[in-house]
Scaffold this active site. Structure first.
Site, PDB file in Angstrom:
ATOM      1  CG  HIS A  59      -1.878  -0.891   1.234  1.00 46.77           C
ATOM      2  ND1 HIS A  59      -3.194  -0.906   2.006  1.00 46.77           N
ATOM      3  CD2 HIS A  59      -1.938  -2.157   0.584  1.00 46.77           C
ATOM      4  CE1 HIS A  59      -3.776  -2.082   1.702  1.00 46.77           C
ATOM      5  NE2 HIS A  59      -3.446  -2.875   0.936  1.00 46.77           N
ATOM      6  CD  GLU A  61      -1.569   4.727   3.344  1.00 47.45           C
ATOM      7  OE1 GLU A  61      -2.785   5.151   3.673  1.00 47.45           O
ATOM      8  OE2 GLU A  61      -1.350   3.729   2.415  1.00 47.45           O
ATOM      9  CB  CYS A  89      -6.338  -0.003   5.093  1.00 45.83           C
ATOM     10  SG  CYS A  89      -4.528  -0.829   5.149  1.00 45.83           S
ATOM     11  CB  CYS A  92      -1.728   1.673   5.868  1.00 44.72           C
ATOM     12  SG  CYS A  92      -1.570   1.036   4.422  1.00 44.72           S
TER      13      CYS A  92
END
Length: 162
Positions: A59, A61, A89, A92
């Site tokens: 992801h 991040e 999320c 993350c």
């Protein structure tokens, strides 16, 4: 937050949003971007690379945290800020807490993400459940053997706490 401060933060959020938008045309993954800032300079950038890298943890991040930590030669982001195009999320958010930045800024909300097809509500509902009550069945085995390793960690003089 005064107007000057807001402009400062908007510069970095704009960069995170630009990364998210450019990721759409690159075909590397979803529409997410993130930057890590220290002392007014971007030290880490990330976009969602899940589909292009076949890595469900890639992801924006997490990619930005990895980039920043590599550039800082540190496993922590002390004194750093993270700007991300969307509310992180659960995975993350956990990574952000472990990285220990001083501040997190996000643009779109988790509801905005859900509307676009990135709905994390299921995961948020699973986390507080006991492992045996989650949909992903979990069985704890060999606890005493594993706890011995923690005992060695506690006693170690060579460990680097984090």
């Amino acid at each position: 937050m005064d107007k000057r401060n807001l402009q400062y933060h908007e510069i970095f959020m704009e960069e995170a949003i630009k990364l998210a938008a450019s990721n759409l045309t690159s075909g590397n993954g979803g529409p997410f971007g993130a930057v890590v800032v220290k002392d007014g300079k971007i030290i880490g950038r990330g976009v969602n690379l899940v589909t292009s890298s076949n890595d469900p943890t890639a992801h924006a991040e997490v990619v930005a945290i990895r980039d920043a930590c590599k550039n800082l030669k540190s496993f922590q982001l002390d004194g750093c800020e993270i700007y991300t195009s969307c509310e992180p999320c659960p995975m993350c958010l956990g990574a952000i807490y472990w990285a220990r930045p001083s501040q997190l800024y996000f643009a779109a909300s988790r509801d905005d993400a859900a509307h676009a097809g990135f709905d994390d509500s299921y995961i948020y509902k699973q986390i507080p459940l006991k492992p045996t009550d989650r949909d992903l069945k979990s069985l704890q085995i060999m606890q005493s053997e594993s706890v011995k390793v923690f005992k060695l960690w506690i006693e170690s003089e060579q460990k680097i706490p984090y």
